[in-house]
Enzyme design. Structure first.
Site, PDB file in Angstrom:
ATOM      1  N   HIS A  27       3.006  10.508   7.889  1.00 50.01           N
ATOM      2  CA  HIS A  27       2.252  11.128   6.793  1.00 50.01           C
ATOM      3  C   HIS A  27       3.119  11.989   5.868  1.00 50.01           C
ATOM      4  CE1 HIS A  27      -1.306   9.411   8.337  1.00 50.01           C
ATOM      5  NE2 HIS A  27      -1.711  10.352   9.153  1.00 50.01           N
ATOM      6  N   HIS A  51      -7.165  11.673   3.822  1.00 52.71           N
ATOM      7  CA  HIS A  51      -7.305  11.815   5.272  1.00 52.71           C
ATOM      8  C   HIS A  51      -8.543  12.621   5.666  1.00 52.71           C
ATOM      9  CE1 HIS A  51      -6.005  11.865   9.428  1.00 52.71           C
ATOM     10  NE2 HIS A  51      -4.883  11.241   9.125  1.00 52.71           N
ATOM     11  N   GLU A  99      -8.581   5.426   6.513  1.00 49.58           N
ATOM     12  CA  GLU A  99      -7.506   5.687   5.563  1.00 49.58           C
ATOM     13  C   GLU A  99      -7.065   4.368   4.948  1.00 49.58           C
ATOM     14  OE1 GLU A  99      -4.541   7.955   8.056  1.00 49.58           O
ATOM     15  OE2 GLU A  99      -6.274   7.932   9.361  1.00 49.58           O
TER      16      GLU A  99
HETATM   17  C1  GLA Z   1      -3.458   9.243  11.495  1.00 52.50           C
HETATM   18  C2  GLA Z   1      -2.667   8.609  12.582  1.00 52.50           C
HETATM   19  C3  GLA Z   1      -3.065   9.181  13.891  1.00 52.50           C
HETATM   20  C4  GLA Z   1      -2.958  10.675  13.886  1.00 52.50           C
HETATM   21  C5  GLA Z   1      -3.770  11.226  12.760  1.00 52.50           C
HETATM   22  C6  GLA Z   1      -3.605  12.706  12.611  1.00 52.50           C
HETATM   23  O1  GLA Z   1      -4.701   8.747  11.400  1.00 52.50           O
HETATM   24  O2  GLA Z   1      -2.781   7.215  12.598  1.00 52.50           O
HETATM   25  O3  GLA Z   1      -2.251   8.657  14.910  1.00 52.50           O
HETATM   26  O4  GLA Z   1      -1.628  11.067  13.749  1.00 52.50           O
HETATM   27  O5  GLA Z   1      -3.401  10.644  11.551  1.00 52.50           O
HETATM   28  O6  GLA Z   1      -3.825  13.388  13.804  1.00 52.50           O
END
Ligand code: GLA
Length: 377
Positions: free
Chosen positions: A129, A203, A340
């Site tokens: 991210h 997110h 997402e």
């Molecule tokens: C995303 C990732 C997850 C986790 C979340 C945040 O969705 O795919 O594995 O890291 O973000 O906790």
């Protein structure tokens, strides 16, 4: 008589609705200050139907989003904190814009045009991210705007060359628009002065039952996806694009999230449940339905439409009751889900996946819509 005719629309309006009329608009207030002294603002956007979206210029975070249930009762359906301090600590990306790269890049490395770049490793050995200070943790410039009776915010941010290890100065622009038909439209744009990977997403965590510590396992999910991208134990795609048929990953017909989330399946074990990228229908870049979620007690329905080729369905497997959020609500295991929209994880290292490389002179452009209705509509 003529006077009565003129009054008629107003009389009809007051007969058909017992609710007071909603004033659509946008208001702003302070959301506190960052440790370096910069002021943070929060914007309250109200739609003509009474939906409310509160969003801050810190990380472009949606802190509150209300939607009506089947009886017209509005509830906040996103997870988050009451105040800025919560978001400044390490959060699981509640409500934020994610960039430059949504999801993982293996070992925080990729090679582009013969040069190897090293990114922050903030998820074990992998990059997640956008790194340690991704787009979720920067202060965006925010400009409220209106289009008739619909309101939104344009967020802009210039990511400097080398930020989190990425090449090039990236100018990012993300627009949120709350429409008169209960949709939130996200429009993403970016340009760069050097080739760089870009994969922007949002997110937000949802619990369509309203503010609740209850799990989202009874929510029924449909994913318009015949394939998904299997992962290894570090949640990095293996490169395979696998059919969902006959697996716990088949959501082509609506199925409760909890029905197969603990299935005896290697992919479920690697993801600790669902934390995977699905390949949306035919991988075209046209706007089409990617997901629909129905919450049976409230009747709320959320649809996700996108121009992106993939969607990460994450079932809140890392929520474990250690976070106390808005109104003292404790975020228990799997009490929120994320959808997402994205290009596939680790694309800069996967030559068979659609490219995420943006080059000078090109414009990155993509849109996603979250649409809210109910099963009574
Ligand atoms: C995303 C990732 C997850 C986790 C979340 C945040 O969705 O795919 O594995 O890291 O973000 O906790």
């Amino acid at each position: 008589m003529r006077r009565l005719l003129l009054l008629l629309p107003f009389l009809l309006m007051s007969c058909t609705s017992s609710e007071p009329p909603v004033e659509a608009g946008i208001q702003s207030r302070s959301f506190g200050t960052l440790p370096d002294g910069r002021d943070v603002t929060i914007y309250k956007v109200t739609s003509p139907t009474g939906m409310v979206m509160e969003v801050t210029n810190y990380g472009g975070i949606i802190t509150r989003l209300t939607a009506p249930d089947r009886d017209g009762k509005f509830d906040d359906i996103v997870l988050g904190y009451d105040n800025l301090e919560g978001y400044l600590e390490e959060t699981p990306y509640f409500g934020a814009i994610i960039g430059r790269y949504g999801n993982r890049i293996a070992r925080g490395q990729f090679t582009l045009d013969g040069e190897t770049y090293t990114l922050a490793q903030n998820n074990g050995e992998n990059h997640l991210h956008g790194g340690i200070q991704g787009f979720d943790k920067v202060l965006w410039n925010a400009e409220p705007f209106s289009m008739g009776n619909e309101y939104g915010i344009v967020f802009t941010y210039e990511s400097p060359d080398g930020e989190e290890g990425y090449p090039g100065t990236l100018s990012a622009r993300v627009t949120y628009l709350l429409t008169a038909d209960n949709r939130v439209i996200f429009s993403y744009q970016a340009t760069t002065d050097k080739a760089t990977p870009v994969n922007l997403t949002q997110h937000s965590y949802f619990n369509l039952a309203g503010p609740s510590s209850d799990s989202i396992l009874d929510h029924e999910l449909m994913l318009a996806a015949d394939h998904f991208t299997p992962i290894d134990a570090g949640l990095i795609p293996t490169g395979e694009i696998r059919a969902v048929t006959g697996t716990p990953f088949d959501f082509t017909t609506a199925t409760p999230i909890g029905e197969r989330i603990n299935a005896d399946d290697e992919q479920i074990a690697f993801g600790l449940g669902y934390d995977h990228n699905w390949v949306v229908s035919d991988m075209t870049s046209s706007m089409r339905l990617a997901a629909r979620v129905h919450e049976p007690t409230s009747g709320r329905v959320m649809e996700v439409l996108t121009e992106e080729p993939g969607i990460q369905f994450y079932a809140g497997n890392f929520l474990d009751g250690t976070i106390t959020g808005k109104g003292g609500n404790v975020y228990e295991y799997r009490s929120g889900f994320c959808l997402e929209t994205q290009h596939f994880p680790d694309s800069p290292n996967q030559s068979t996946f659609p490219s995420t490389i943006l080059r000078p002179g090109e414009t990155y452009q993509t849109r996603t819509i979250y649409a809210f209705t109910t099963d009574a509509d």
